[in-house]
Design an enzyme around this catalytic site. Structure first.
Site, PDB file in Angstrom:
ATOM      1  N   ASP A  82      43.239  44.072  46.065  1.00 43.17           N
ATOM      2  CA  ASP A  82      42.331  43.354  45.165  1.00 43.17           C
ATOM      3  C   ASP A  82      42.984  42.233  44.385  1.00 43.17           C
ATOM      4  O   ASP A  82      42.359  41.229  44.084  1.00 43.17           O
ATOM      5  CB  ASP A  82      41.691  44.341  44.170  1.00 43.17           C
ATOM      6  N   ASP A  85      48.323  44.205  42.883  1.00 38.70           N
ATOM      7  CA  ASP A  85      48.831  45.527  43.249  1.00 38.70           C
ATOM      8  C   ASP A  85      48.517  45.806  44.723  1.00 38.70           C
ATOM      9  O   ASP A  85      48.100  44.913  45.441  1.00 38.70           O
ATOM     10  CB  ASP A  85      48.218  46.601  42.329  1.00 38.70           C
ATOM     11  N   TYR A 234      38.102  49.737  38.134  1.00 35.93           N
ATOM     12  CA  TYR A 234      36.842  49.105  38.524  1.00 35.93           C
ATOM     13  C   TYR A 234      35.688  50.067  38.265  1.00 35.93           C
ATOM     14  O   TYR A 234      34.888  50.370  39.141  1.00 35.93           O
ATOM     15  CB  TYR A 234      36.896  48.645  39.988  1.00 35.93           C
ATOM     16  N   GLU A 474      47.468  37.149  36.509  1.00 34.59           N
ATOM     17  CA  GLU A 474      47.179  37.881  37.745  1.00 34.59           C
ATOM     18  C   GLU A 474      46.046  37.209  38.519  1.00 34.59           C
ATOM     19  O   GLU A 474      45.020  36.863  37.947  1.00 34.59           O
ATOM     20  CB  GLU A 474      46.798  39.343  37.430  1.00 34.59           C
TER      21      GLU A 474
END
Ligand SMILES: *[C@@H]1O[C@H](CO)[C@@H](O)[C@H](O)[C@H]1NC(C)=O
Length: 497
Positions: A82, A85, A234, A474
């Site tokens: 995603d 990571d 999420y 990120e």
């Protein structure tokens, strides 16, 4: 050659002159947007899980997650990580896919030589989603990787040795949010492949209908059934009603099957059709659904959808300063600001909706109405352009928030694969804890995650290019996905003021 170069230079000087006279100003040329388009798609290669193909262009990556699912006797190889990571999270992956597909559906005709790359980026995900959806009846695999264990390591995907647990939703443990988003992704992608690969397209649509039926018949949120591994990462904060309406809307768009029209009409009111809601993200699909369904009304094919035009207008009005229902927040430099973490995801999704709504309005000479005053398609396009241009470098910090685009861009991206040495340069295993020296290092990332858009600046336009600052540094697949459509539009319409 010489004359073409001279012409380009003259055009450039002309643009600069007009720009300095403030008559007409565009920070970026068509080539700049085309370049950004190419990179925005290239980024997805850096997020690939599974066995990489021979035409992989981000060559610092290697194969990874090649036995995902095997200990559960299911093939879950492939798909996307995603963000920074190495977990494959189903909800954001499906949303990313829906938005990539929507980008191609609306603006694919402006993608030229990038259309194949855009389709490949979608297929990388839909191949995985098909496996996840068809592995067992009344089951959808929705995640590979234990996020808590994964986040305790700073490891390249190629080195991963944390538990690759597999998580699923089923009739016993439902997840209508993740399942209906998966249905939306498959349905939207079926439109993308309709001409280029009709049999694949039919398979996608057929699977979308099956997964939607499962989502609708066994209602519940995956945040309940899988709480400890999907929250807070999420967590479905908005519940699953928004995804059910969104999923049905995409299947209706893809199939024109009247069962889904009937579903939307009879369930819309209980699934959020009447709410005004101003955040479009991997969690909350309401504004996107309004815009998607407004198309039928604006094109006079589905008069019943007037309500979705009304709520789309309300959404648009909330974004445009000067209208009576304005309520968005902007930074002093003009960036839409929603949240301190990964704010640019809201900017890219909003820019995409503005452009898509502008397109639907233009199809019929329509305008948005904000309690009496009108907002034209051109207004929406110029508003979207400011956001896109800000991301690409037209901002107070004079930096691009897309890695590898422009002169100045983030160098310390919060991304394991990009920040650790490439598996090809350093084939020896780098274990979980040994990777942290690279997280905390002040050196720039050794591998350029070309095209990645990071979380972005704060509410005062300041950005700290610090790898440990995941809120700002990120990248994520769902930040890029709607941007693909937006830059495609501007590559064909660079001079819109
Ligand atoms: C329309 O969708 C319904 C529900 O999925 C399905 O049962 C029906 O066969 C579809 N009709 C056509 C013509 O595909």
């Amino acid at each position: 050659m010489a004359s073409a170069t001279t012409l380009t230079m003259m055009m450039h000087i002309l643009c600069l002159t007009l720009c300095s006279l403030s008559l007409f100003c565009s920070a970026f040329t068509s080539q700049d947007y085309s370049n950004a388009l190419e990179k925005s798609i290239l980024f997805f290669e850096g997020q690939r899980s599974g066995k990489l193909p021979s035409n992989q262009r981000l060559t610092w990556r290697g194969d990874s997650g090649q036995s995902d699912g095997s200990s559960y006797h299911v093939d879950l190889v492939g798909g996307y990580y995603d963000a920074g990571d190495n977990v494959k999270f189903g909800l954001p992956m499906a949303f990313t896919t829906t938005l990539l597909a929507w980008s191609v559906i609306e603006f694919g005709s402006s993608m030229h030589n990038q259309i194949e790359n855009a389709r490949a980026a979608i297929k990388w995900s839909t191949d995985y989603l098909l496996k996840a959806a068809t592995a067992a009846p009344n089951t959808l695999y929705v995640q590979v990787g234990d996020p808590n264990m994964d986040h305790r390591c700073w490891e390249r995907p190629e080195d991963m040795d944390t538990p690759r647990n597999v998580y699923k939703v089923s009739d016993q443990n439902p997840g209508s949010d993740v399942a209906a988003e998966t249905a939306a992704a498959l349905a939207a992608a079926s439109i993308v492949f309709k001409d280029s690969d009709p049999s694949y397209s039919a398979k996608l649509l057929h699977t979308a209908m099956k997964v939607f039926d499962f989502a609708d018949r066994h209602r519940g949120s995956y945040s309940d059934s899988l709480n400890s591994v999907v929250c807070p990462f999420y967590c479905s904060y908005s519940g699953y009603h928004d995804e059910l309406l969104w999923g049905a809307s995409w299947i209706h768009r893809a199939s024109q099957n009247s069962s889904y029209l009937a579903y939307i009409q009879s369930n819309g009111h209980t699934l959020g059709a009447d709410d005004d809601d101003y955040s479009f993200s991997w969690d909350d699909k309401r504004p996107g659904t309004k815009v998607l369904l407004s198309k039928g009304f604006l094109e006079r094919t589905t008069q019943e959808f007037q309500i979705y035009k009304v709520h789309s207008d309300n959404y648009i009005c909330s974004l445009i300063p000067g209208t009576s229902s304005f309520q968005a927040q902007y930074t002093p430099g003009g960036l839409l600001y929603k949240a301190s973490e990964s704010n640019l995801q809201y900017v890219t999704s909003t820019a995409f909706l503005l452009l898509t709504y502008a397109k639907y309005l233009s199809s019929n000479g329509g305008v948005a109405t904000c309690s009496g005053s009108t907002v034209t398609a051109e207004n929406l396009i110029s508003h979207a352009k400011k956001q896109v241009d800000y991301i690409l470098g037209d901002n107070p910090a004079k930096m691009s928030y897309m890695v590898g685009f422009g002169e100045k861009y983030p160098q310390h991206v919060h991304h394991r694969g990009s920040s650790l040495p490439s598996i090809h340069a350093h084939p020896d295993h780098i274990a979980c804890n040994n990777g942290f020296q690279y997280l905390y290092s002040s050196s720039p990332n050794p591998n350029v995650l070309a095209g990645a858009i990071v979380g972005g600046p704060d509410n005062k336009d300041s950005f700290s290019d610090d790898r440990n600052n995941y809120q700002q540094a990120e990248p994520a697949t769902y930040i890029n996905a709607p941007f693909v459509g937006a830059v495609a539009f501007f590559s064909a319409n660079p001079t819109t003021k």
